[in-house]
Each structure stands twice: as structure tokens, then as C-alpha cells.
Design an enzyme around this catalytic site. Structure first.
Site, PDB file in Angstrom:
ATOM      1  CG  HIS A  72       1.097 -15.503  10.292  1.00 15.76           C
ATOM      2  ND1 HIS A  72       2.131 -14.830   9.666  1.00 15.76           N
ATOM      3  CD2 HIS A  72       0.925 -16.638   9.583  1.00 15.76           C
ATOM      4  CE1 HIS A  72       2.563 -15.528   8.634  1.00 15.76           C
ATOM      5  NE2 HIS A  72       1.853 -16.643   8.563  1.00 15.76           N
ATOM      6  CE1 TYR A 200       4.318  -6.653   9.706  1.00 12.50           C
ATOM      7  CE2 TYR A 200       4.436  -4.739   8.252  1.00 12.50           C
ATOM      8  CZ  TYR A 200       3.743  -5.826   8.757  1.00 12.50           C
ATOM      9  OH  TYR A 200       2.471  -6.085   8.301  1.00 12.50           O
ATOM     10  N   PRO A 292       0.394   0.547   2.756  1.00 12.59           N
ATOM     11  CG  PRO A 292       1.792  -0.570   1.295  1.00 12.59           C
ATOM     12  CD  PRO A 292       1.169   0.769   1.554  1.00 12.59           C
ATOM     13  CE  LYS A 296      -5.080  -2.376  10.952  1.00 14.83           C
ATOM     14  NZ  LYS A 296      -5.354  -3.765  11.340  1.00 14.83           N
ATOM     15  CE1 TYR A 384       0.552  -5.912  10.949  1.00 10.62           C
ATOM     16  CE2 TYR A 384      -0.257  -8.056  11.663  1.00 10.62           C
ATOM     17  CZ  TYR A 384       0.437  -7.275  10.756  1.00 10.62           C
ATOM     18  OH  TYR A 384       1.018  -7.869   9.655  1.00 10.62           O
TER      19      TYR A 384
HETATM   20  C1  PHB Z   1       1.530  -8.641   1.874  1.00 16.03           C
HETATM   21  O1  PHB Z   1       1.568  -9.849   2.178  1.00 16.03           O
HETATM   22  O2  PHB Z   1       1.466  -8.273   0.701  1.00 16.03           O
HETATM   23  C2  PHB Z   1       1.573  -7.631   2.965  1.00 16.03           C
HETATM   24  C3  PHB Z   1       1.635  -8.060   4.263  1.00 16.03           C
HETATM   25  C4  PHB Z   1       1.681  -7.112   5.279  1.00 16.03           C
HETATM   26  C5  PHB Z   1       1.658  -5.767   4.981  1.00 16.03           C
HETATM   27  C6  PHB Z   1       1.572  -5.358   3.669  1.00 16.03           C
HETATM   28  C7  PHB Z   1       1.541  -6.300   2.645  1.00 16.03           C
HETATM   29  O3  PHB Z   1       1.703  -4.865   5.977  1.00 16.03           O
END
Ligand code: PHB
Ligand code: APR
Length: 390
Positions: A72, A200, A292, A296, A384
């Protein structure tokens, strides 16, 4: 039984360390309480930083990640009914790969076993001994028998609830913690992707995240009460909540499907120092936890064992313990950067019941700044994708 390095825990930290040590000609034995099937089935986040991708590729276990993982080059921030793309590659020249943690675990277990690596699954009663001497050992039960593993070093990669960190005298440890007043409600869905990149979302009803596992399986989360009961959430209620939080002005729609797994994840920031006591070293979740939001957790475990593998290589090659003794200080630089970033992303994108209208406006001002200032977007992007290794 004896070995050079005894590793407790076959999560990403323990397995990758055993693999990197093997490539350096250093012997190790991994002790794991769960079975191979269990560890390979544990659904965890799947965002790999550039540095993690590079280590998996350079250590020869990146082939399936390259085939089945998805690179990505950006992600979206959604708030106020609008979407804003953060172009990771344009801003940093780097990217992420979405490839689930249990797939990484499968690749690591396969590589260890193919190299005759020793992983003892389904052990119990693991206990550490003489860790403040040059001859530490680990006792455990396996196949109904009491066993002792002697080693030069013991590495605690047994996660937050393991036995390694508690084996360090509390008088010499300092723990830093923040527990968030919310959790994440996570679902796995049989459906096609609703978007090409992660979304997000910050919404007055709470945070939401659109992630993915494969072209057929999607992973979504939304902010919830940490003490909520998943059985109180029917599929319809889940979809209506996600659609409300992800709705935006251009009529984009979530692709719904059969929800085949639901769970609630607690949210905490945690760091325990030092990460060494005598011949015991901690890596990964055994020493630190991040919420999460910044994706990280896995990447920090990888950067810890990268450092440890180098320090152990130097010890066995030269007898020098300097890099081992610097491990805590060196690792903590990256850990606290990731802790700050994960706390900042969590503060930016979640709703806090106790937040005053003034604080809510500050949160909005920060979001507006991140999507309108190249400097702010670059700071977000470089954290990120992961800062380059020191
Ligand atoms: C996930 O795909 O489980 C995932 C992706 C991004 C995050 C947290 C979890 O920030
Ligand atoms: N003895 C042996 N093994 C143990 C013990 C014990 N006493 N206690 C726990 N374990 C095992 C667990 O069963 C698990 O397989 O240690 C492993 C720890 O793995 P993780 O919790 O995945 O920790 P780590 O390898 O540090 O990886 C961190 O995992 O939780 C995610 O978000 C986190 O992505 C991050 C990553």
C-alpha cells in the site's frame, strides 16, 4: 539439554530471532506453550513497515509475503464526512505491506523447521533460573516430562502475559503505562475489499478502521466500550454502526458480507525498562505494548530482535558484550518513538467521553492540520511507514 540461546515464546519476536541467529550460525531452542496450529491461527494486525519487509526479504523468508501481501502506497483519513489520502510513497519514498501476522508466523515456523530448527510446542511450567549468572537455565515440562535447558542467554519473547518480565526483580524495573477508556471491536468478514487502501475514520460516534486480509476476507474495527459483550452486537447492528461512522459525502458504501469472527481488543500503551537483567533479555510484547492504531506492535518486535541478533552475533564473534549492554538504551529510542506515534494516532482518531468541547476542537484542528500541511503529513507518513533503522 543445552544450547547457546534459549528463546521463550514462538511469536514473531521469538521465531524471527531464532531464524536470524541461525543465519549467523548461532544455535537456539524456542519454547512455546501453545501448539503450532494455535500460533499459526492467531489473528493479529497485518501492517508491515518498510524495515520489516526488508528484514524478511533479506533473511530469505519474504517470498510468500511478496506474492500474497499487498503493498500500500497510502491510506485515507476520514472525518467530517470527507476522505483525505496520505500518500506515503510520495511523502517518504517508502511503503507498507498488508500481510497478516499469522502468515508471517507460518513462514517463520516453516523456515525454522526446514532448517532443523528446534521449536518445542506445548511446553508448560516454564521457569527461569540463574539469569544473573553466566549459566542461566530454563525448566519446563514437555510431553509429560520435566526438562531443563541450559544456555548462555535467555530471551523472553513470551508476550505481555509471559513469565520472563516477572522474572526480573521488580525493584530494578520501571513500568510506564496508559490504559485507554475504550477498546476495538474487530470483525472478520467474507467480502471483497471496500477500498484499495486502509481507511482510518474519526467520527463523533467513535473511531473506525477499514483494513483487509485478502481479496476475499476483510478486517474492520470500531471503537467500543472495552467491557462490552460481543454477543450484544448483532451483524445488523455492527453494519449500521460501521456505515454511520464511515459515511461520507460521495455516497461511498461499505461492502458487507458474512461476519465469521468478532472480538474486542483492549487498548494500552506499556513500556517496561530495563530490557535486560543479567543474561535475560526481553523483546517484543514482553517489554512493550502499543495500541493498534499505529500498527506498530509487530514491527517493534522485529526491530528489537534485529538489534538483539546483531548484539549476540558480536558477542559470539568477538566476546564483546558492549552491544548487548547497550541493547536497552538503543531499543528504547525506537520503542518510545513508536509509543508516542501510537498514542498520538489514538488521541487523534478516537472520541474521549471526558473530552471538553475545547479539546474536541483541538482534535479537529490537529486533523485539519495533518491533511492540509505537507510537513505534518510527512511526519505522519514517515512514522507510519517506519523510520529507517539507526
Ligand atoms: C489490521 O489489519 O488488523 C490493522 C491494520 C492497521 C492498524 C491496526 C490493525 O492500525
Ligand atoms: N512459555 C512459553 N511461551 C509462552 C509463555 C510461556 N510462559 N507465555 C506466552 N508464551 C507464548 C505465547 O503463546 C505466544 O505464542 O509467547 C508468544 C508471544 O508472542 P506474541 O504475544 O505475539 O509476542 P511477540 O512475539 O512479542 O509479538 C508481538 O504480537 O501481540 C502481537 O501486537 C503484537 O504484533 C505484536 C506482536
Amino acid at each position: 539439554m543445552s544450547t547457546q540461546v534459549a528463546i521463550i515464546g514462538a511469536g514473531p519476536a521469538g521465531l524471527l530471532l531464532s531464524h536470524l541467529l541461525h543465519l549467523q550460525g548461532i544455535e537456539s531452542v524456542v519454547l512455546e506453550t501453545r501448539s503450532r496450529v494455535e500460533i499459526e491461527a492467531t489473528i493479529r494486525a497485518g501492517v508491515l513497515e518498510q524495515g520489516t519487509m526488508d528484514i524478511l526479504n533479506q533473511s530469505g523468508i519474504g517470498a510468500r509475503m511478496q506474492r500474497e501481501g499487498v503493498v500500500h502506497h497510502g491510506f485515507e483519513l476520514a472525518f467530517g464526512g470527507q476522505r483525505h489520502r496520505i500518500d506515503l510513497t510520495e511523502l517518504t519514498g517508502r511503503a507498507i505491506t498488508v500481510y497478516a501476522q499469522h502468515e508471517v508466523i507460518k513462514d517463520l515456523v516453516a523456515a525454522r523447521l526446514a532448517a532443523d530448527g528446534q521449536i518445542m510446542f506445548e511446553v508448560s511450567d516454564v521457569a527461569l533460573h540463574q539469569i544473573d549468572t553466566d549459566t542461566p537455565s530454563v525448566t519446563y515440562r514437555h510431553a509429560g516430562e520435566a526438562r531443563r535447558l541450559e544456555a548462555d542467554f535467555v530471551i523472553g519473547c513470551d508476550g505481555f502475559h509471559g513469565v520472563s518480565r516477572p522474572a526480573m526483580p521488580t525493584s530494578q524495573r520501571q513500568d510506564f503505562q496508559r490504559i485507554y477508556p475504550f477498546g476495538w471491536f474487530g470483525i472478520l468478514v467474507d467480502a471483497p475489499p471496500s477500498s484499495d487502501e486502509l481507511i482510518y475514520a474519526r467520527h463523533e460516534r467513535g473511531f473506525a478502521l477499514v483494513s483487509t486480509r485478502s481479496p476475499q476476507v476483510q478486517r474492520l474495527y470500531f471503537q467500543c466500550d472495552p467491557n462490552d459483550d460481543v454477543n450484544q452486537w448483532s451483524d445488523d447492528r455492527i453494519w449500521s454502526e460501521l456505515n454511520m461512522r464511515l459515511a461520507n459525502h460521495d455516497g461511498w458504501q461499505l461492502k458487507e458480507g458474512k461476519i465469521f469472527q468478532k472480538n474486542i481488543i483492549g487498548m494500552r500503551s506499556f513500556v517496561s525498562t530495563p530490557m535486560q537483567h543479567g543474561r535475560l533479555f526481553l523483546a517484543g510484547d514482553a517489554a512493550h505494548i502499543v495500541p493498534p492504531t499505529g500498527a506498530k506492535g509487530l514491527n517493534l518486535a522485529v526491530s528489537d530482535v534485529r538489534l538483539l541478533a546483531r548484539a549476540l552475533d558480536r558477542f559470539y564473534a568477538t566476546g564483546k558484550q558492549d552491544a548487548l549492554n547497550d541493547y536497552t538504551e538503543t531499543a528504547l529510542k525506537r520503542i518510545w518513538r513508536a509509543e508516542h506515534f501510537s498514542w498520538w494516532m489514538t488521541s487523534l482518531l478516537h472520541t474521549f467521553k471526558e473530552a471538553s468541547p475545547f479539546e474536541q476542537q483541538l482534535q479537529r484542528a490537529e486533523l485539519d492540520y495533518v491533511v492540509s500541511s505537507r510537513a505534518a503529513a510527512t511526519a505522519l507518513a514517515e512514522n507510519y511507514v517506519g523510520l529507517a533503522f539507526a
